[in-house]
Design a protein around this motif. Sequence first.
Motif, PDB file in Angstrom:
ATOM      1  N   GLU A 222       0.823  -1.208   0.000  1.00 36.09           N
ATOM      2  CA  GLU A 222       0.000   0.000   0.000  1.00 36.09           C
ATOM      3  C   GLU A 222       0.861   1.264   0.000  1.00 36.09           C
ATOM      4  OE1 GLU A 222      -3.865  -1.799   2.397  1.00 36.09           O
ATOM      5  OE2 GLU A 222      -2.254  -0.808   3.511  1.00 36.09           O
ATOM      6  N   ASN A 223       0.281   2.325  -0.531  1.00 32.93           N
ATOM      7  CA  ASN A 223       0.946   3.623  -0.567  1.00 32.93           C
ATOM      8  C   ASN A 223       0.507   4.458   0.635  1.00 32.93           C
ATOM      9  OD1 ASN A 223       2.047   3.154  -3.316  1.00 32.93           O
ATOM     10  ND2 ASN A 223      -0.113   3.285  -3.891  1.00 32.93           N
ATOM     11  N   VAL A 224       1.348   5.426   0.994  1.00 32.29           N
ATOM     12  CA  VAL A 224       1.036   6.339   2.092  1.00 32.29           C
ATOM     13  C   VAL A 224       1.251   7.764   1.607  1.00 32.29           C
ATOM     14  CG1 VAL A 224       1.619   7.101   4.417  1.00 32.29           C
ATOM     15  CG2 VAL A 224       1.711   4.662   3.844  1.00 32.29           C
ATOM     16  N   PHE A 225       0.218   8.592   1.723  1.00 32.86           N
ATOM     17  CA  PHE A 225       0.298  10.020   1.417  1.00 32.86           C
ATOM     18  C   PHE A 225       0.181  10.806   2.721  1.00 32.86           C
ATOM     19  CE2 PHE A 225      -0.776   8.420  -2.711  1.00 32.86           C
ATOM     20  CZ  PHE A 225      -0.317   9.343  -3.635  1.00 32.86           C
ATOM     21  N   ILE A 226       1.095  11.727   2.935  1.00 30.33           N
ATOM     22  CA  ILE A 226       1.002  12.662   4.061  1.00 30.33           C
ATOM     23  C   ILE A 226       1.016  14.071   3.476  1.00 30.33           C
ATOM     24  CG2 ILE A 226       2.023  13.497   6.197  1.00 30.33           C
ATOM     25  CD1 ILE A 226       3.392  10.792   6.514  1.00 30.33           C
ATOM     26  N   VAL A 227      -0.046  14.822   3.706  1.00 27.50           N
ATOM     27  CA  VAL A 227      -0.142  16.199   3.212  1.00 27.50           C
ATOM     28  C   VAL A 227      -0.070  17.130   4.421  1.00 27.50           C
ATOM     29  CG1 VAL A 227      -1.538  17.870   1.966  1.00 27.50           C
ATOM     30  CG2 VAL A 227      -1.536  15.464   1.257  1.00 27.50           C
ATOM     31  N   LEU A 228       0.938  17.986   4.435  1.00 25.80           N
ATOM     32  CA  LEU A 228       1.172  18.888   5.568  1.00 25.80           C
ATOM     33  C   LEU A 228       0.697  20.285   5.208  1.00 25.80           C
ATOM     34  CD1 LEU A 228       2.398  18.779   8.435  1.00 25.80           C
ATOM     35  CD2 LEU A 228       4.534  19.611   7.430  1.00 25.80           C
ATOM     36  N   LEU A 229      -0.369  20.728   5.886  1.00 28.08           N
ATOM     37  CA  LEU A 229      -0.921  22.064   5.662  1.00 28.08           C
ATOM     38  C   LEU A 229      -0.157  23.090   6.478  1.00 28.08           C
ATOM     39  CD1 LEU A 229      -4.725  21.156   5.801  1.00 28.08           C
ATOM     40  CD2 LEU A 229      -3.223  21.226   3.808  1.00 28.08           C
ATOM     41  N   GLU A 230      -0.391  24.357   6.180  1.00 24.65           N
ATOM     42  CA  GLU A 230       0.357  25.441   6.812  1.00 24.65           C
ATOM     43  C   GLU A 230      -0.496  26.204   7.822  1.00 24.65           C
ATOM     44  OE1 GLU A 230       3.071  27.741   8.109  1.00 24.65           O
ATOM     45  OE2 GLU A 230       3.706  26.510   6.411  1.00 24.65           O
ATOM     46  N   SER A 231       0.015  26.318   9.060  1.00 21.87           N
ATOM     47  CA  SER A 231      -0.501  27.263  10.069  1.00 21.87           C
ATOM     48  C   SER A 231      -1.979  27.087  10.378  1.00 21.87           C
ATOM     49  CB  SER A 231      -0.242  28.704   9.606  1.00 21.87           C
ATOM     50  OG  SER A 231       1.117  28.926   9.371  1.00 21.87           O
ATOM     51  N   THR A 232      -2.408  25.862  10.642  1.00 23.63           N
ATOM     52  CA  THR A 232      -3.829  25.604  10.874  1.00 23.63           C
ATOM     53  C   THR A 232      -4.153  25.607  12.369  1.00 23.63           C
ATOM     54  OG1 THR A 232      -3.342  23.241  10.738  1.00 23.63           O
ATOM     55  CG2 THR A 232      -4.188  24.308   8.753  1.00 23.63           C
ATOM     56  N   ASN A 233      -4.793  26.649  12.829  1.00 19.07           N
ATOM     57  CA  ASN A 233      -5.237  26.768  14.220  1.00 19.07           C
ATOM     58  C   ASN A 233      -6.590  26.075  14.363  1.00 19.07           C
ATOM     59  OD1 ASN A 233      -6.702  27.847  16.529  1.00 19.07           O
ATOM     60  ND2 ASN A 233      -5.096  29.382  16.706  1.00 19.07           N
ATOM     61  N   ALA A 234      -6.605  24.925  15.042  1.00 20.64           N
ATOM     62  CA  ALA A 234      -7.825  24.126  15.100  1.00 20.64           C
ATOM     63  C   ALA A 234      -8.958  24.847  15.817  1.00 20.64           C
ATOM     64  CB  ALA A 234      -7.537  22.792  15.796  1.00 20.64           C
ATOM     65  N   LEU A 235      -8.643  25.621  16.845  1.00 22.35           N
ATOM     66  CA  LEU A 235      -9.690  26.328  17.583  1.00 22.35           C
ATOM     67  C   LEU A 235     -10.305  27.431  16.732  1.00 22.35           C
ATOM     68  CD1 LEU A 235      -8.086  26.501  21.137  1.00 22.35           C
ATOM     69  CD2 LEU A 235      -9.984  25.079  20.401  1.00 22.35           C
ATOM     70  N   ALA A 236      -9.477  28.132  15.980  1.00 24.92           N
ATOM     71  CA  ALA A 236     -10.000  29.183  15.097  1.00 24.92           C
ATOM     72  C   ALA A 236     -10.834  28.577  13.976  1.00 24.92           C
ATOM     73  CB  ALA A 236      -8.850  30.007  14.516  1.00 24.92           C
ATOM     74  N   LEU A 237     -10.345  27.485  13.395  1.00 19.86           N
ATOM     75  CA  LEU A 237     -11.022  26.895  12.241  1.00 19.86           C
ATOM     76  C   LEU A 237     -12.326  26.202  12.624  1.00 19.86           C
ATOM     77  CD1 LEU A 237      -7.886  25.457  10.435  1.00 19.86           C
ATOM     78  CD2 LEU A 237      -9.119  27.559   9.911  1.00 19.86           C
ATOM     79  N   SER A 238     -12.435  25.773  13.878  1.00 21.77           N
ATOM     80  CA  SER A 238     -13.667  25.124  14.322  1.00 21.77           C
ATOM     81  C   SER A 238     -14.640  26.109  14.960  1.00 21.77           C
ATOM     82  CB  SER A 238     -13.339  24.011  15.318  1.00 21.77           C
ATOM     83  OG  SER A 238     -12.693  24.541  16.463  1.00 21.77           O
ATOM     84  N   GLY A 239     -14.299  27.402  14.936  1.00 20.86           N
ATOM     85  CA  GLY A 239     -15.228  28.423  15.403  1.00 20.86           C
ATOM     86  C   GLY A 239     -15.304  28.576  16.901  1.00 20.86           C
ATOM     87  N   LYS A 240     -14.175  28.454  17.594  1.00 21.52           N
ATOM     88  CA  LYS A 240     -14.173  28.562  19.045  1.00 21.52           C
ATOM     89  C   LYS A 240     -13.452  29.801  19.563  1.00 21.52           C
ATOM     90  CE  LYS A 240     -14.701  23.633  19.951  1.00 21.52           C
ATOM     91  NZ  LYS A 240     -16.099  23.808  20.385  1.00 21.52           N
ATOM     92  N   LEU A 241     -13.155  30.752  18.680  1.00 20.16           N
ATOM     93  CA  LEU A 241     -12.478  31.967  19.112  1.00 20.16           C
ATOM     94  C   LEU A 241     -13.408  33.165  19.028  1.00 20.16           C
ATOM     95  CD1 LEU A 241      -8.866  31.771  17.632  1.00 20.16           C
ATOM     96  CD2 LEU A 241      -9.714  30.996  19.840  1.00 20.16           C
ATOM     97  N   SER A 242     -13.089  34.187  19.807  1.00 17.31           N
ATOM     98  CA  SER A 242     -13.801  35.458  19.749  1.00 17.31           C
ATOM     99  C   SER A 242     -12.789  36.572  19.946  1.00 17.31           C
ATOM    100  CB  SER A 242     -14.891  35.526  20.825  1.00 17.31           C
ATOM    101  OG  SER A 242     -14.316  35.393  22.115  1.00 17.31           O
TER     102      SER A 242
END
Length: 619
Positions: A222-242
């Motif tokens: 089997e093949n393995v792909f790893i895609v590394l994104l840049e600067s992803t703040n999980a709390l901001a992206l999930s709508g938990k910041l104000s």
Amino acid sequence: MISQIPSASQIKPLQSADRHVRVALVYSGIVFLLTAVFPFGFYVLMPSPMPYSFIALVQLSLVAISAISLPIFLSAMRQTLARTIVLTIIAFYYTVLYGFIGFWIYTRNLPDPYLILKFGFDVQEQLQLIGTQAYILVLSILLVFLGCFLVVFIGQSRLGASLRPQKWTGILLLAIFIVMGLLRAPAVYGFYHQSLEGRKLAEAKGIVTMTDTLPFTTRSNENVFIVLLESTNALALSGKLSIGKKSYSGSYMPILESLGQNGIFFPFFFSNQQQTLRAMESILCGIPGNVGDGLWERVDEIPADRCLPNILKKDNYTTLFFSANPNPDSFHKQSFAGKVGFEQQHYGDIMTPEDRKSGWGYDDCDYYKRTFQFLHNAYPSPVRKLIFLEVAAAHAGFGKERDYESVAPFQNPKNYLEKYLDTMAMQDTCLSTLYEEYQQYDPENSHLFILGDHPFGLQKGYARFDGRAENFLVPLAYIPPRNRLEEFHTQAVSHDFFSQSDITPTILELLNGHTYQNSFAFALRKNSKEKEVEQSDSTNYEHCHFMHSIYDGATTAIVQGMQKFTYSHADGITYTANLSNDMLEKYRYELSKIMSFDDFLNKFMCSRFRTPTFAETGR
């Protein structure tokens, strides 16, 4: 009446004054280059980092030279206009310079001219976002500005003339330069303070690596792909910041979440370290927290036989590294990738002149297309491939690009968080291109991991790295091979917390079926039909995570279950917070003010990462 023709003795002072003005301008330009452009640009523009001690020595030497030479120069300069020009330029220059330095110290981001011009009338709110230190900074700048102009204007008055300005001006300027030099040192080097201390810690502690003892091998095709994104703040992206009274409660990476529906989506996943190359240490080599200099600076110390590319390469896998940053020498990336086991590396060589490019790298959409074009041409029958893709366009300096304005959630961003979310929308949109290309390659026989490298802390409206959980949480989506789909969760969201250092043992377990104590493969496999996956449990897995940040004097964090313990290397204080009801750590408490780092590790370190260095010898 015939006008009197000036004598040569009358003309000479004018010529002398012009010469002094020219010399003054040249000198002030040299001072500017030596004390600003060279020190600040030297570290950034060099293709690879210089030793921190050398940078510190160069910058402090330049400050000392300027402090000594300028008063002497001014004392010898008799012309009023020349002195005025030099001092005015210096006053203005230092006002701007220390404004930038102060902004960087308290926000960890360079001032954004766009936001300054657009929201300049909302100064009060912006200062409040930065913190009370901002008011002290502003006061300090005003005092320096006032002091320099007092030198100019009083020095030209009768009172100043009676006080022999050539001497006292030099003394006053020398005092200002010394004070500003002392302020400048922590401002510039505070950012790198931990690296100096971290090197000492690294010598004492070594590098903590994954402690699985089963053999790392596989016969899988089997093949393995790893895609590394840049600067992803999980709390901001999930709508938990104000920010202030405004809540940002939306879902700001919907495509990543939808891709997770093809497998399982983890909205909160720990990044063990900050900086992209440090994230690669964790992901590829299972290193949960490197308290010393980045391993790209000391590649000989990398535990290469424990790194996923080398492990798979021994089992006849082809290992390929793709980076959207066209500079292979950036942070010694090429030597790092080669050491951990990537036999092929591709940077700008697969791109075309028509492809879009920003300051940090190629456009994500163009980059995904070119990567898969290369794979189709070079490996039309993919088997036993490890393919690592790193994007770069969504780097700090956030803001929407012209081609992506239609997908930006904020057409008129009001603060830095909104600019950040606009950039993340651009990165998210291109994931559609990634998945389209991936589906046309080999989704039947491949494991796909998409995750962030590190977040940006944005609670204050600007990027800050203060050791809170916000600075370690990124999202992750896992999509299993289609020919094994019945084994795994699909259309699922998991609220388990795992970390980047768990990825290598997890991939190995997916490929060879062995159960590793640091693997979270059990959470990926199907055990229910519910879309919301319950908290998973495994007798072999300890829900404990070890993380390290190099910023703000350096912090080391250990999360046991949902209880987080944070050690500040700058002052030795240990903080604690319960992430189950306070993920933003608004209510973290001091646990101890006198604990040493050794005691912190011995008391809180995860059992699965303990080594004799600090667990048995008590060092």
